[in-house]
Design a protein around this motif. Structure first.
Motif, PDB file in Angstrom:
ATOM      1  N   TYR A 119      -8.961  -6.004   1.913  1.00  0.00           N
ATOM      2  CA  TYR A 119      -9.636  -5.675   0.654  1.00  0.00           C
ATOM      3  C   TYR A 119     -10.750  -6.680   0.384  1.00  0.00           C
TER       4      TYR A 119
ATOM      5  N   TYR B 232       0.055   4.290   0.095  1.00  0.00           N
ATOM      6  CA  TYR B 232      -0.438   5.280   1.058  1.00  0.00           C
ATOM      7  C   TYR B 232       0.058   4.959   2.473  1.00  0.00           C
TER       8      TYR B 232
ATOM      9  N   SER C  47       0.831  -1.203   0.000  1.00  0.00           N
ATOM     10  CA  SER C  47       0.000   0.000   0.000  1.00  0.00           C
ATOM     11  C   SER C  47       0.868   1.257   0.000  1.00  0.00           C
TER      12      SER C  47
ATOM     13  N   GLY D 152      -9.410  -0.575   4.627  1.00  0.00           N
ATOM     14  CA  GLY D 152      -8.279  -0.247   3.760  1.00  0.00           C
ATOM     15  C   GLY D 152      -7.100   0.193   4.606  1.00  0.00           C
ATOM     16  N   LEU D 153      -5.974   0.390   3.944  1.00  0.00           N
ATOM     17  CA  LEU D 153      -4.750   0.776   4.650  1.00  0.00           C
ATOM     18  C   LEU D 153      -4.132   2.016   3.987  1.00  0.00           C
TER      19      LEU D 153
ATOM     20  N   PHE E 256      -8.710   6.316   8.555  1.00  0.00           N
ATOM     21  CA  PHE E 256      -8.258   5.617   7.350  1.00  0.00           C
ATOM     22  C   PHE E 256      -7.547   6.603   6.429  1.00  0.00           C
ATOM     23  N   GLY E 257      -6.357   6.260   6.009  1.00  0.00           N
ATOM     24  CA  GLY E 257      -5.659   7.048   4.998  1.00  0.00           C
ATOM     25  C   GLY E 257      -4.534   7.904   5.540  1.00  0.00           C
ATOM     26  N   SER E 258      -3.733   8.373   4.589  1.00  0.00           N
ATOM     27  CA  SER E 258      -2.585   9.222   4.941  1.00  0.00           C
ATOM     28  C   SER E 258      -2.961  10.696   4.842  1.00  0.00           C
ATOM     29  N   ASP E 259      -4.269  10.968   4.668  1.00  0.00           N
ATOM     30  CA  ASP E 259      -4.710  12.349   4.481  1.00  0.00           C
ATOM     31  C   ASP E 259      -5.660  12.798   5.604  1.00  0.00           C
TER      32      ASP E 259
HETATM   33  N1  LIG Z   1      -7.266   8.663   0.756  1.00  0.00           N
HETATM   34  C1  LIG Z   1      -6.411   7.636   1.257  1.00  0.00           C
HETATM   35  C2  LIG Z   1      -6.411   6.476   0.290  1.00  0.00           C
HETATM   36  C3  LIG Z   1      -5.710   5.248   0.847  1.00  0.00           C
HETATM   37  C4  LIG Z   1      -5.947   4.070  -0.070  1.00  0.00           C
HETATM   38  O1  LIG Z   1      -6.516   4.213  -1.165  1.00  0.00           O
HETATM   39  N2  LIG Z   1      -5.533   2.894   0.377  1.00  0.00           N
HETATM   40  C5  LIG Z   1      -5.781   1.703  -0.386  1.00  0.00           C
HETATM   41  C6  LIG Z   1      -4.604   0.742  -0.269  1.00  0.00           C
HETATM   42  S1  LIG Z   1      -3.152   1.428  -0.974  1.00  0.00           S
HETATM   43  C7  LIG Z   1      -6.978   1.041   0.231  1.00  0.00           C
HETATM   44  O2  LIG Z   1      -6.879   0.429   1.247  1.00  0.00           O
HETATM   45  N3  LIG Z   1      -8.135   1.226  -0.402  1.00  0.00           N
HETATM   46  C8  LIG Z   1      -9.340   0.612   0.071  1.00  0.00           C
HETATM   47  C9  LIG Z   1     -10.493   1.567  -0.061  1.00  0.00           C
HETATM   48  O3  LIG Z   1     -10.273   2.711  -0.500  1.00  0.00           O
HETATM   49  O4  LIG Z   1     -11.578   1.158   0.299  1.00  0.00           O
HETATM   50  C10 LIG Z   1      -4.995   8.201   1.448  1.00  0.00           C
HETATM   51  O5  LIG Z   1      -4.722   9.284   0.931  1.00  0.00           O
HETATM   52  O6  LIG Z   1      -4.180   7.605   2.130  1.00  0.00           O
END
Ligand SMILES: N[C@@H](CCC(=O)N[C@@H](CS)C(=O)NCC(=O)O)C(=O)O
Length: 198
Positions: A48, A18, A16, A154-155, A170-173
């Motif tokens: 997932y 992010y 991942s 998600g991660l 959830f997320g890096s944002d």
């Molecule tokens: N908006 C989040 C997106 C993070 C993301 O898309 N992670 C992916 C894995 S790399 C995930 O787990 N997605 C699952 C989902 O969006 O439901 C960020 O900026 O970190």
């Protein structure tokens, strides 16, 4: 600001990108905020799958699991990361291994990552052997289940424990909101750079 130290758990997968961002930012804030940072390798494939299964059922659309890595490579990498997490006494080694993993993610060769991170050939050998053991496979499974119990879909997935209360992000944002929750100040992705140099 809360008086007791906040525990922040970062559930991540090397598959991942992010997660890498969240990992870097949390490491930068580790000595800026009053936090105790814990790394929790979890398997995105299962997370997932769990979310996609529900979506697939609800929308009546057949879904597949998107991934840049093969399932086997990704799982091997996360078993390796789980061994390193179990050996967390040497926290800096863990970070280097995770970072190196992420930076060579497409090759995803465990031994290379370990050696690049400064581990000896013997240490890499030991970790590789351990990473194929049942207890490590069970550990990765149980950490992934722990994330799923928090309704993780998600991660990166970050759990903040403040005064006995847990809040998930959830997320890096989401760091601004997370900082608000833990009673700390968000200073952007570069907390140690003065304004003059930015
Ligand atoms: N908006 C989040 C997106 C993070 C993301 O898309 N992670 C992916 C894995 S790399 C995930 O787990 N997605 C699952 C989902 O969006 O439901 C960020 O900026 O970190």
């Amino acid at each position: 600001m809360s008086s007791s130290r906040t525990i922040i758990e970062l559930f991540y997968d090397v598959d991942s990108p992010y997660s890498w961002l969240a990992f870097e930012v949390l490491c930068r804030y580790r000595n800026v905020w009053n936090i105790d940072l814990k790394f929790k390798p979890a398997y995105l494939g299962v997370i997932y799958s769990s979310d996609l299964k529900l979506l697939s059922e609800y929308f009546g659309v057949p879904m597949f699991q998107p991934s840049s890595l093969s399932e086997k490579d990704s799982l091997n990498a996360m078993h390796f990361a789980t061994v390193v997490a179990e050996k967390e006494k040497k926290g800096d080694t863990l970070e280097k291994v995770i970072l190196t993993y992420l930076s060579i993610i497409l090759q995803c060769l465990s031994a290379q990552a370990g050696l690049k991170a400064g581990l000896s050939a013997n240490e890499v050998e030991e970790i590789l052997t351990l990473s194929k053991s049942q207890p490590i496979k069970d550990k990765l499974k149980s950490v992934t289940e722990e994330a799923l119990e928090y309704k993780c879909f998600g991660l990166p997935f970050i759990v903040c424990h403040v005064n006995g209360k847990a809040e998930v992000f959830f997320g890096s944002d989401r760091f601004e909101l997370m900082a608000y929750f833990i009673g700390e100040r968000w200073m952007g992705p570069h907390p140690n750079k003065s304004k003059a140099t930015m």
